[in-house]
Design a protein around this motif. Structure first.
Motif, short mmCIF file in Angstrom:
data_model
loop_
_atom_site.label_atom_id
_atom_site.label_comp_id
_atom_site.label_asym_id
_atom_site.label_seq_id
_atom_site.Cartn_x
_atom_site.Cartn_y
_atom_site.Cartn_z
N ASP A 154 0.87 -1.17 0.00
CA ASP A 154 0.00 0.00 0.00
C ASP A 154 0.90 1.22 0.00
OD1 ASP A 154 -1.67 2.15 0.57
OD2 ASP A 154 -2.90 1.05 1.99
N THR A 155 0.88 1.96 -1.12
CA THR A 155 1.75 3.13 -1.27
C THR A 155 0.92 4.42 -1.39
OG1 THR A 155 1.86 2.64 -3.65
CG2 THR A 155 3.66 1.86 -2.27
N THR A 156 -0.28 4.41 -0.82
CA THR A 156 -1.14 5.58 -0.89
C THR A 156 -0.47 6.79 -0.27
OG1 THR A 156 -3.06 4.11 -0.69
CG2 THR A 156 -3.44 6.46 -0.34
N LYS A 157 0.19 6.57 0.87
CA LYS A 157 0.94 7.63 1.53
C LYS A 157 2.42 7.25 1.50
CE LYS A 157 -2.87 8.88 4.65
NZ LYS A 157 -3.28 9.04 6.07
N SER A 158 3.24 8.09 0.90
CA SER A 158 4.65 7.76 0.71
C SER A 158 5.40 7.57 2.02
CB SER A 158 5.33 8.85 -0.12
OG SER A 158 5.23 10.12 0.53
N ASP A 159 4.91 8.19 3.09
CA ASP A 159 5.58 8.07 4.37
C ASP A 159 4.98 6.97 5.25
OD1 ASP A 159 3.19 9.40 4.71
OD2 ASP A 159 3.95 10.75 6.28
N GLN A 160 4.00 6.23 4.70
CA GLN A 160 3.38 5.15 5.46
C GLN A 160 3.18 3.92 4.57
OE1 GLN A 160 -0.19 6.40 7.52
NE2 GLN A 160 0.74 8.26 8.30
N VAL A 161 4.22 3.51 3.88
CA VAL A 161 4.16 2.33 3.01
C VAL A 161 4.05 1.07 3.86
CG1 VAL A 161 5.42 0.98 1.31
CG2 VAL A 161 5.47 3.48 1.20
N SER A 162 3.13 0.18 3.50
CA SER A 162 2.94 -1.03 4.28
C SER A 162 2.81 -2.24 3.36
CB SER A 162 1.69 -0.93 5.16
OG SER A 162 0.53 -0.73 4.37
N THR A 224 -7.12 3.65 -3.16
CA THR A 224 -5.82 3.17 -2.70
C THR A 224 -4.85 3.06 -3.87
OG1 THR A 224 -6.94 1.85 -0.99
CG2 THR A 224 -4.64 1.34 -1.43
#
Length: 267
Positions: A154-162, A224
């Motif tokens: 999940d790379t929706t938020k670059s600072d919260q990749v999961s 997403t």
């Protein structure tokens, strides 16, 4: 000419060497493949990378051949679901009393997807890894290892990749009694898969293969961005005898790669 290490090729190579004393030597190989199909969404950007490295040094009266191949593809075709695949293989064969051969291959693909609100993302996959060794004499050494893997992030938020889902096939072979020989498969997340494996080990020959086939489907309530990352890395090595200090310094000087090929594509 492309050379892929498949079970049939591996068994034929081992059989040919083992049945001919005049051709007795050391063989090591590692090969991996991954393919994806039936994607539910087209990717909005892709990237591929393939790279090979080989080293072959032989003394008088000896010979060594090192071969590596790698390919990676990601297609977005009009009116067709995207397709992606990668494959890499490394094989080294040595004969005589003084040689060193190494081969390394790797293939990578990357795909980015945009998933809308209340949509499901899905695809099917097949993954394969095979390893083998043939060592005729105790003073000969050989190694083979490989990894085939993919992960959905999940790379929706670059600072919260999961990491959401993953599959990994890995293995290693060595003739040394103290080293472990294995091949295995691990998965994480919402992976639905079947797997089969085969191993055959004795004092001179070792063979292992792992096959995994399955699918992934995941539902998203909110819009997403997803990134699929996949790779295959394979290494093979044969050596007789252990390198001297001078020879080791020479190898450090010239580096691991005598032959290097690299390809990058972005669209």
């Amino acid at each position: 000419m492309l050379f892929w290490v498949t079970p049939g090729v591996a068994i034929a190579a081992i059989g040919a060497i083992a049945s001919s004393p005049a051709q007795a030597g050391t063989l090591s190989f590692s090969g991996g493949m991954l393919e994806f199909e039936n994607f539910s969404h087209s990717s909005y950007s892709t990237g591929v990378l393939s790279q090979t490295n080989t080293l072959a040094i032989a003394g008088e009266g000896s010979s060594v051949n090192a071969m590596s191949q790698a390919t990676a593809n990601f297609w977005n075709l009009p009116n067709w679901a995207p397709l992606a695949n990668l494959a890499s293989s490394s094989l080294v064969l040595g004969q005589g009393s003084d040689y060193l051969g190494k081969a390394r291959s790797q293939a990578h693909i990357l795909g980015n997807f945009s998933i809308g609100e209340s949509e499901s993302f899905s695809f099917d996959f097949n993954a394969f890894l095979t390893l083998g060794l043939l060592v005729e004499e105790k003073y000969e050494t050989a190694k083979a290892k490989g990894t085939v893997s993919f992960g959905l992030f999940d790379t929706t938020k670059s600072d919260q990749v999961s990491l959401l889902d993953s599959v990994t096939l890995s293995g290693k072979l060595s003739p040394s009694p103290g080293d472990s020989n294995f091949i295995n498969y691990q998965s994480f997340g919402q992976i639905q898969a079947t797997d089969s494996s085969y191993t055959a080990f004795d004092s001179k020959q070792k063979f292992a293969q792992q096959l995994v086939s399955g699918s992934l489907q995941r539902y998203f309530e909110n819009p997403t961005h997803l990134t699929l990352v996949a790779f295959s890395i394979n290494e093979a090595e044969v050596q007789v005898p252990e390198p001297t200090a001078t020879f080791a310094l020479f190898l450090v000087g010239i580096g691991f790669c005598v032959k290097n090929k690299q390809k990058k594509v972005h669209n």
